[in-house]
Motif scaffolding. Structure first.
Motif, PDB file in Angstrom:
ATOM      1  N   MET A 180       0.833  -1.212   0.000  1.00 23.59           N
ATOM      2  CA  MET A 180       0.000   0.000   0.000  1.00 23.59           C
ATOM      3  C   MET A 180       0.857   1.247   0.000  1.00 23.59           C
ATOM      4  O   MET A 180       1.858   1.302   0.703  1.00 23.59           O
ATOM      5  N   LYS A 181       0.430   2.250  -0.748  1.00 27.51           N
ATOM      6  CA  LYS A 181       1.185   3.509  -0.812  1.00 27.51           C
ATOM      7  C   LYS A 181       1.109   4.244   0.527  1.00 27.51           C
ATOM      8  O   LYS A 181       0.052   4.285   1.161  1.00 27.51           O
ATOM      9  N   THR A 182       2.234   4.847   0.910  1.00 26.74           N
ATOM     10  CA  THR A 182       2.274   5.607   2.171  1.00 26.74           C
ATOM     11  C   THR A 182       1.236   6.724   2.182  1.00 26.74           C
ATOM     12  O   THR A 182       0.594   6.983   3.208  1.00 26.74           O
ATOM     13  N   SER A 183       1.044   7.371   1.033  1.00 24.11           N
ATOM     14  CA  SER A 183       0.096   8.494   0.994  1.00 24.11           C
ATOM     15  C   SER A 183      -1.332   8.008   1.256  1.00 24.11           C
ATOM     16  O   SER A 183      -2.134   8.692   1.891  1.00 24.11           O
ATOM     17  N   LYS A 184      -1.662   6.805   0.766  1.00 25.38           N
ATOM     18  CA  LYS A 184      -3.013   6.247   0.992  1.00 25.38           C
ATOM     19  C   LYS A 184      -3.171   5.888   2.470  1.00 25.38           C
ATOM     20  O   LYS A 184      -4.220   6.125   3.070  1.00 25.38           O
ATOM     21  N   ILE A 185      -2.129   5.338   3.066  1.00 26.06           N
ATOM     22  CA  ILE A 185      -2.176   4.998   4.497  1.00 26.06           C
ATOM     23  C   ILE A 185      -2.414   6.273   5.311  1.00 26.06           C
ATOM     24  O   ILE A 185      -3.278   6.313   6.194  1.00 26.06           O
ATOM     25  N   GLU A 186      -1.673   7.318   4.975  1.00 29.86           N
ATOM     26  CA  GLU A 186      -1.810   8.587   5.705  1.00 29.86           C
ATOM     27  C   GLU A 186      -3.208   9.187   5.517  1.00 29.86           C
ATOM     28  O   GLU A 186      -3.797   9.731   6.446  1.00 29.86           O
ATOM     29  N   GLU A 187      -3.739   9.077   4.311  1.00 26.68           N
ATOM     30  CA  GLU A 187      -5.097   9.598   4.040  1.00 26.68           C
ATOM     31  C   GLU A 187      -6.123   8.857   4.904  1.00 26.68           C
ATOM     32  O   GLU A 187      -7.004   9.469   5.518  1.00 26.68           O
ATOM     33  N   LEU A 188      -5.984   7.527   4.959  1.00 34.49           N
ATOM     34  CA  LEU A 188      -6.938   6.730   5.753  1.00 34.49           C
ATOM     35  C   LEU A 188      -6.842   7.078   7.233  1.00 34.49           C
ATOM     36  O   LEU A 188      -7.857   7.221   7.927  1.00 34.49           O
ATOM     37  N   ILE A 189      -5.611   7.237   7.720  1.00 37.70           N
ATOM     38  CA  ILE A 189      -5.431   7.577   9.138  1.00 37.70           C
ATOM     39  C   ILE A 189      -6.067   8.940   9.426  1.00 37.70           C
ATOM     40  O   ILE A 189      -6.759   9.123  10.432  1.00 37.70           O
TER      41      ILE A 189
END
Ligand code: THU
Length: 131
Positions: free
Chosen positions: A1-10
Motif C-alpha cells: 500500500m502507498k504511504t500516501s493512501k495509508i496517511e489519508e486513511l489515518i
C-alpha cells in the motif's frame, strides 16, 4: 500500500474519531475503510445508555459500505484517542473476515501507527467455507 493512501486513511479515521459518541467509556474510536475499487467509508463508535446497543467504529464503517453495495475491502484504518494502540474487538474481526479474507489493518493514535493483516490477528477463523 502507498504511504500516501495509508496517511489519508489515518487522517479520515482521526476525523471520524472526533465524531465518536462515547459519553460512557470516553474511549473514542474512528475508522476509515478503503474498498477494492477505491471508495472510502468512515465510522465512529456510537454508545448507548443501554450499553449492549453500542456499535464499534469499524462495524459502522463496514455496514455503511455494505449497505451502499460495497463488499470487497482492501484496508481499514482505526484511530483511537488512547495512549496505547488498540486492536479491533472480536466481533469486528468476525465481521471483517465475512467480507475480506486479506484485509490490511492499520492501527493508529496520536503517537504511532502499526500495520497488521486480518489473517495475523484472526487465526483459525470461522467463515462461509465452514458451512
Ligand atoms: N470500540 C470500538 O469502537 N472498536 C473496537 O474495536 C473496540 C471498542 C468502542 C466500543 C465502545 O464504544 C468503546 O470502544 C469501549 O469499548
Amino acid at each position: 500500500m502507498k504511504t500516501s493512501k495509508i496517511e489519508e486513511l489515518i487522517s479520515l479515521a482521526k476525523k471520524a474519531c472526533s465524531n465518536a459518541y462515547a459519553p460512557y467509556s470516553k474511549f473514542n474510536v474512528g475508522a476509515a475503510l478503503l474498498t477494492k475499487n477505491g471508495k472510502i467509508f468512515t465510522g465512529s463508535n456510537i454508545e448507548n445508555a443501554s450499553y449492549g446497543a453500542t456499535v464499534c467504529a469499524e462495524r459502522v464503517a463496514i455496514f455503511k459500505a455494505v449497505s451502499e453495495g460495497e463488499r470487497e475491502f482492501e484496508s481499514i484504518a482505526i484511530y483511537t484517542n488512547a495512549d496505547k494502540l488498540s486492536f479491533p474487538c472480536g466481533i469486528c474481526r468476525q465481521v471483517m473476515i465475512e467480507f475480506s479474507k486479506d484485509l490490511i489493518i492499520i492501527l493508529s493514535n496520536e503517537k504511532e501507527k502499526k500495520i497488521y493483516t486480518l489473517k495475523e490477528i484472526l487465526p483459525y477463523p470461522f467463515t462461509n467455507e465452514d458451512l
